[in-house]
Design a protein around this motif. Structure first.
Motif, PDB file in Angstrom:
ATOM      1  N   LEU A 130       0.882  -1.170   0.000  1.00 47.25           N
ATOM      2  CA  LEU A 130       0.000   0.000   0.000  1.00 47.25           C
ATOM      3  C   LEU A 130       0.911   1.209   0.000  1.00 47.25           C
ATOM      4  O   LEU A 130       1.922   1.236   0.714  1.00 47.25           O
ATOM      5  N   CYS A 131       0.600   2.203  -0.823  1.00 51.50           N
ATOM      6  CA  CYS A 131       1.488   3.361  -0.872  1.00 51.50           C
ATOM      7  C   CYS A 131       0.695   4.650  -1.012  1.00 51.50           C
ATOM      8  O   CYS A 131      -0.444   4.666  -1.479  1.00 51.50           O
ATOM      9  N   ALA A 132       1.320   5.714  -0.557  1.00 45.50           N
ATOM     10  CA  ALA A 132       0.715   7.039  -0.621  1.00 45.50           C
ATOM     11  C   ALA A 132       1.835   8.056  -0.732  1.00 45.50           C
ATOM     12  O   ALA A 132       2.953   7.808  -0.263  1.00 45.50           O
ATOM     13  N   PRO A 133       1.556   9.200  -1.370  1.00 44.65           N
ATOM     14  CA  PRO A 133       2.595  10.226  -1.432  1.00 44.65           C
ATOM     15  C   PRO A 133       2.984  10.654  -0.021  1.00 44.65           C
ATOM     16  O   PRO A 133       2.141  10.634   0.889  1.00 44.65           O
ATOM     17  N   LYS A 134       4.241  11.008   0.152  1.00 45.37           N
ATOM     18  CA  LYS A 134       4.720  11.457   1.451  1.00 45.37           C
ATOM     19  C   LYS A 134       3.978  12.749   1.820  1.00 45.37           C
ATOM     20  O   LYS A 134       3.847  13.637   0.990  1.00 45.37           O
ATOM     21  N   ALA A 135       3.492  12.776   3.062  1.00 38.03           N
ATOM     22  CA  ALA A 135       2.708  13.954   3.476  1.00 38.03           C
ATOM     23  C   ALA A 135       3.612  15.171   3.644  1.00 38.03           C
ATOM     24  O   ALA A 135       4.780  15.053   3.944  1.00 38.03           O
TER      25      ALA A 135
END
Ligand code: ZN
Length: 135
Positions: A130-135
């Motif tokens: 699972l991945c998401a852009p770095k906040a």
């Protein structure tokens, strides 16, 4: 919420030879290369429409990719990564559903993303990122 498949991770024995294959045989362009110290891998990324291909070559025998290549000497599909708008919430949802998390706390992966993996024994054999852009 999962929004799309972000990338497919492919373990390779030789990044150089694999990059030539993707460039010459498939006509894709290598867009980004990066060494990810935390995973002891050297990576190369290609755009294939909205989905990326992430090639992974181990930089050390202790790399998880080196262990994969011991079992799969020709290389092969290693993981599927889903992009999510809420990485922490997505991990909680999986955990609440009984899935064992390899990483309870997301870490910084390639291409400036925060990532975490679900254990393949709980995901019907597919190592799931699972991945998401770095906040
Ligand atoms: Zn990945």
């Amino acid at each position: 919420m999962i929004t799309r498949i972000d990338h497919i991770g492919i373990a390779v024995c030789s990044l150089e030879k694999s990059i030539s294959y993707y460039e010459q045989a498939l006509g894709l362009k290598c867009e980004h290369r990066e060494v990810v110290e935390s995973q002891k891998v050297s990576t190369a990324f290609f755009h294939a429409g909205e989905v990326h291909i992430e090639l992974l070559e181990p930089t050390s025998p202790e790399s998880p990719i080196a262990k994969f290549l011991e079992k799969n000497p020709a290389g092969g599909v290693h993981h599927i990564a889903f992009a999510t708008t809420d990485l922490t919430g997505q991990l909680k949802q999986a955990s609440d559903a009984g899935v064992k998390l390899i990483h309870e706390i997301p870490f910084e992966g390639a291409a400036g993303k925060m990532v975490a993996f679900l254990h393949p024994k709980f995901t019907h054999g597919v190592l799931t990122e699972l991945c998401a852009p770095k906040a």
